[in-house]
Design a protein around this motif. Structure first.
Motif, PDB file in Angstrom:
ATOM      1  N   GLY A 162       9.846  -1.312   5.321  1.00 43.05           N
ATOM      2  CA  GLY A 162       9.843  -1.961   4.015  1.00 43.05           C
ATOM      3  C   GLY A 162      10.796  -1.268   3.056  1.00 43.05           C
ATOM      4  N   VAL A 163      11.187  -1.989   2.010  1.00 38.18           N
ATOM      5  CA  VAL A 163      12.083  -1.437   0.999  1.00 38.18           C
ATOM      6  C   VAL A 163      11.309  -0.445   0.145  1.00 38.18           C
ATOM      7  N   LYS A 164      11.787   0.795   0.045  1.00 40.06           N
ATOM      8  CA  LYS A 164      11.108   1.828  -0.723  1.00 40.06           C
ATOM      9  C   LYS A 164      11.622   1.877  -2.158  1.00 40.06           C
ATOM     10  N   SER A 165      10.711   2.117  -3.083  1.00 43.09           N
ATOM     11  CA  SER A 165      11.123   2.309  -4.467  1.00 43.09           C
ATOM     12  C   SER A 165      11.740   3.688  -4.631  1.00 43.09           C
ATOM     13  N   VAL A 166      12.688   3.791  -5.555  1.00 42.62           N
ATOM     14  CA  VAL A 166      13.357   5.053  -5.830  1.00 42.62           C
ATOM     15  C   VAL A 166      12.891   5.549  -7.197  1.00 42.62           C
ATOM     16  N   PRO A 167      12.276   6.753  -7.265  1.00 40.18           N
ATOM     17  CA  PRO A 167      11.805   7.252  -8.555  1.00 40.18           C
ATOM     18  C   PRO A 167      12.968   7.462  -9.524  1.00 40.18           C
ATOM     19  N   ASN A 168      12.732   7.161 -10.788  1.00 40.97           N
ATOM     20  CA  ASN A 168      13.738   7.361 -11.829  1.00 40.97           C
ATOM     21  C   ASN A 168      13.095   8.046 -13.027  1.00 40.97           C
ATOM     22  N   ARG A 169      13.890   8.772 -13.772  1.00 39.64           N
ATOM     23  CA  ARG A 169      13.440   9.254 -15.066  1.00 39.64           C
ATOM     24  C   ARG A 169      13.449   8.062 -16.014  1.00 39.64           C
ATOM     25  N   VAL A 170      12.335   7.831 -16.695  1.00 39.50           N
ATOM     26  CA  VAL A 170      12.222   6.631 -17.523  1.00 39.50           C
ATOM     27  C   VAL A 170      11.985   7.005 -18.976  1.00 39.50           C
ATOM     28  N   THR A 171      12.239   6.034 -19.851  1.00 43.12           N
ATOM     29  CA  THR A 171      12.056   6.262 -21.285  1.00 43.12           C
ATOM     30  C   THR A 171      11.656   4.953 -21.949  1.00 43.12           C
ATOM     31  N   ASN A 172      11.090   5.054 -23.137  1.00 46.03           N
ATOM     32  CA  ASN A 172      10.744   3.888 -23.947  1.00 46.03           C
ATOM     33  C   ASN A 172      11.822   3.629 -24.991  1.00 46.03           C
ATOM     34  N   ILE A 173      12.127   2.360 -25.200  1.00 41.31           N
ATOM     35  CA  ILE A 173      13.102   1.968 -26.224  1.00 41.31           C
ATOM     36  C   ILE A 173      12.688   2.493 -27.595  1.00 41.31           C
ATOM     37  N   SER A 174      11.398   2.422 -27.894  1.00 43.16           N
ATOM     38  CA  SER A 174      10.916   2.790 -29.229  1.00 43.16           C
ATOM     39  C   SER A 174      11.235   4.238 -29.586  1.00 43.16           C
ATOM     40  N   LEU A 209       0.813  -1.218   0.000  1.00 45.47           N
ATOM     41  CA  LEU A 209       0.000   0.000   0.000  1.00 45.47           C
ATOM     42  C   LEU A 209       0.845   1.265   0.000  1.00 45.47           C
ATOM     43  N   ALA A 210       2.081   1.178   0.463  1.00 37.34           N
ATOM     44  CA  ALA A 210       2.967   2.335   0.451  1.00 37.34           C
ATOM     45  C   ALA A 210       3.559   2.597  -0.923  1.00 37.34           C
ATOM     46  N   GLU A 211       3.372   1.660  -1.851  1.00 40.56           N
ATOM     47  CA  GLU A 211       3.970   1.788  -3.181  1.00 40.56           C
ATOM     48  C   GLU A 211       2.976   2.184  -4.261  1.00 40.56           C
ATOM     49  N   ILE A 212       1.682   2.076  -3.984  1.00 41.36           N
ATOM     50  CA  ILE A 212       0.691   2.281  -5.041  1.00 41.36           C
ATOM     51  C   ILE A 212      -0.189   3.489  -4.747  1.00 41.36           C
ATOM     52  N   ASN A 213      -0.717   4.070  -5.815  1.00 38.78           N
ATOM     53  CA  ASN A 213      -1.740   5.095  -5.714  1.00 38.78           C
ATOM     54  C   ASN A 213      -3.082   4.370  -5.711  1.00 38.78           C
ATOM     55  N   HIS A 214      -3.633   4.174  -4.522  1.00 40.55           N
ATOM     56  CA  HIS A 214      -4.792   3.289  -4.353  1.00 40.55           C
ATOM     57  C   HIS A 214      -5.957   3.695  -5.244  1.00 40.55           C
ATOM     58  N   GLU A 215      -6.293   4.967  -5.288  1.00 42.14           N
ATOM     59  CA  GLU A 215      -7.441   5.420  -6.074  1.00 42.14           C
ATOM     60  C   GLU A 215      -7.207   5.206  -7.563  1.00 42.14           C
ATOM     61  N   TYR A 216      -6.018   5.501  -8.028  1.00 38.79           N
ATOM     62  CA  TYR A 216      -5.688   5.338  -9.438  1.00 38.79           C
ATOM     63  C   TYR A 216      -5.730   3.864  -9.827  1.00 38.79           C
ATOM     64  N   VAL A 217      -5.163   3.017  -8.975  1.00 40.61           N
ATOM     65  CA  VAL A 217      -5.143   1.580  -9.229  1.00 40.61           C
ATOM     66  C   VAL A 217      -6.563   1.028  -9.305  1.00 40.61           C
ATOM     67  N   LYS A 218      -7.419   1.486  -8.407  1.00 41.05           N
ATOM     68  CA  LYS A 218      -8.808   1.022  -8.402  1.00 41.05           C
ATOM     69  C   LYS A 218      -9.551   1.513  -9.646  1.00 41.05           C
ATOM     70  N   GLU A 219      -9.368   2.776  -9.991  1.00 40.02           N
ATOM     71  CA  GLU A 219     -10.052   3.368 -11.139  1.00 40.02           C
ATOM     72  C   GLU A 219      -9.653   2.682 -12.446  1.00 40.02           C
ATOM     73  N   LYS A 220      -8.364   2.370 -12.593  1.00 44.76           N
ATOM     74  CA  LYS A 220      -7.856   1.786 -13.841  1.00 44.76           C
ATOM     75  C   LYS A 220      -7.879   0.255 -13.834  1.00 44.76           C
ATOM     76  N   ASN A 221      -8.356  -0.332 -12.735  1.00 40.51           N
ATOM     77  CA  ASN A 221      -8.404  -1.800 -12.597  1.00 40.51           C
ATOM     78  C   ASN A 221      -7.030  -2.416 -12.828  1.00 40.51           C
ATOM     79  N   ILE A 222      -6.032  -1.853 -12.161  1.00 41.15           N
ATOM     80  CA  ILE A 222      -4.660  -2.335 -12.277  1.00 41.15           C
ATOM     81  C   ILE A 222      -4.437  -3.442 -11.252  1.00 41.15           C
ATOM     82  N   LYS A 223      -3.939  -4.578 -11.685  1.00 44.92           N
ATOM     83  CA  LYS A 223      -3.657  -5.684 -10.778  1.00 44.92           C
ATOM     84  C   LYS A 223      -2.383  -5.366  -9.979  1.00 44.92           C
ATOM     85  N   VAL A 224      -2.354  -5.814  -8.748  1.00 45.32           N
ATOM     86  CA  VAL A 224      -1.188  -5.614  -7.883  1.00 45.32           C
ATOM     87  C   VAL A 224      -0.692  -6.987  -7.440  1.00 45.32           C
TER      88      VAL A 224
END
Length: 326
Positions: A171-183, A48-63
């Motif tokens: 718990g182990v916290k995620s570290v935000p990164n700047r991300v990109t797509n290969i394409s 629960l510390a890693e996810i945006n609960h409302e967004y996950v619920k709205e988009k039906n994202i599996k965890v």
């Protein structure tokens, strides 16, 4: 080495497949696979510390919690995942660069200057497109990684964004990164299917004993059992989280309400509701009712529905209380 192009996009089934090839197939394996919208959290993280609960619920994202450590990652069908399992003589086989080198080689052939950087990332022009994690048991290693090819960046940031002040835990916290797509970096555009085929072809040509493998009906039945009994359960995906203290407040039409909870193995152990709201009846029965239940929206709503909240709170609704608890 068995080379598997896995066709399922069910996140629960696919994370179960990772465990299956690691624990139940004796030969070394390489597997390519994709998940439909999902957040995959590390084994030692507070979900629960890693996810945006409302967004996950709205988009039906599996965890789904995976077998390996590390941070949370977002998967969609624009992301390609790869897994290696390997048996070795010692823990020296744990080598992130070794297992990501084939990916870098494929990208260089395509004209992309990809690099291994930091502890476990692959980058292009300083932006991350691949995170990797490993799990070791005795003399065997499971290495798996993500390959962002054409993922929806807004979903990555929306699904994983969370207020770090809500949860106090170890718990182990995620570290935000700047991300990109290969394409976005390919001199000549290709599809994800074409990229997948190039990766598989490179692996089969690079390993002398590599051969393609299709799961048998027995394999798939065993994976389904692992999925249903472990990876699709609340107990594994949420209850396995480390103990934590939760604190969050919000202004409602009835005033400020703050939730203070202690949670152990996903179970709310005690609750204190504070704030400058006006209450009519003593709210301690509501606090008591919320104890010893899962930190789970459905169970919380079931408990709150047993009360006529208008008799306890002035202009504070069930929706208000639930929103403050996540």
């Amino acid at each position: 080495m068995l080379c598997i192009k896995h066709h399922s996009t069910d996140p629960y089934f696919n994370i179960a497949t990772d465990e299956y090839i690691f624990k139940h197939i004796k030969e070394d394996c390489f597997m390519l696979w994709r998940n439909d919208n999902a957040i995959i959290v590390g084994k030692h993280q507070n979900t629960l510390a890693e996810i945006n609960h409302e967004y996950v619920k709205e988009k039906n994202i599996k965890v789904v919690r995976r077998l390996s450590g590390g941070g949370a990652v977002y998967h969609d069908l624009g992301n390609l995942n790869f897994s290696f399992t390997r048996t070795g003589d010692s823990y020296e086989m744990i080598d992130f660069e070794r297992y990501t080198l084939p990916i870098i080689e494929v990208l260089k052939e395509l004209g992309v200057n990809a690099k291994f950087e930091g502890r476990n990332d692959l980058t292009i022009e300083g932006k991350k497109f691949s995170g990797n994690a490993e799990h070791v048991f005795k003399n065997k290693v499971l290495h798996h990684g993500t390959l962002l090819f054409s993922s929806e960046m807004k979903d990555i940031s929306g699904a994983l964004k969370i207020n770090p002040l809500k949860y106090k835990d170890r718990g182990v916290k995620s570290v935000p990164n700047r991300v990109t797509n290969i394409s976005d970096h390919l001199p000549e555009k290709i599809s994800l299917d074409e990229f997948t085929n190039k990766v598989m072809a490179h692996i089969t040509n690079s390993f002398r004993d590599a051969r393609l493998y299709e799961f048998t009906e027995e394999d798939l039945a065993a994976i389904q059992e692992i999925r249903d009994e472990k990876y699709a359960t609340w107990d594994w995906n949420y209850g396995y989280s480390p103990d934590y203290n939760f604190k969050q407040g919000a202004r409602t039409p009835g005033g400020t309400v703050e939730m203070n909870m202690n949670v152990s193995q996903g179970i709310i152990k005690d609750v204190r509701i504070t704030g400058d709201f006006f209450h009519i009846k003593d709210i301690s029965p509501i606090e008591k009712a919320l104890e010893n239940i899962r930190h789970d929206e459905k169970e919380i709503r079931e408990k709150l529905s047993q009360f006529d909240l208008k008799e306890y709170f002035n202009k504070v609704t069930e929706d208000d209380l639930v929103a403050i608890m996540f």
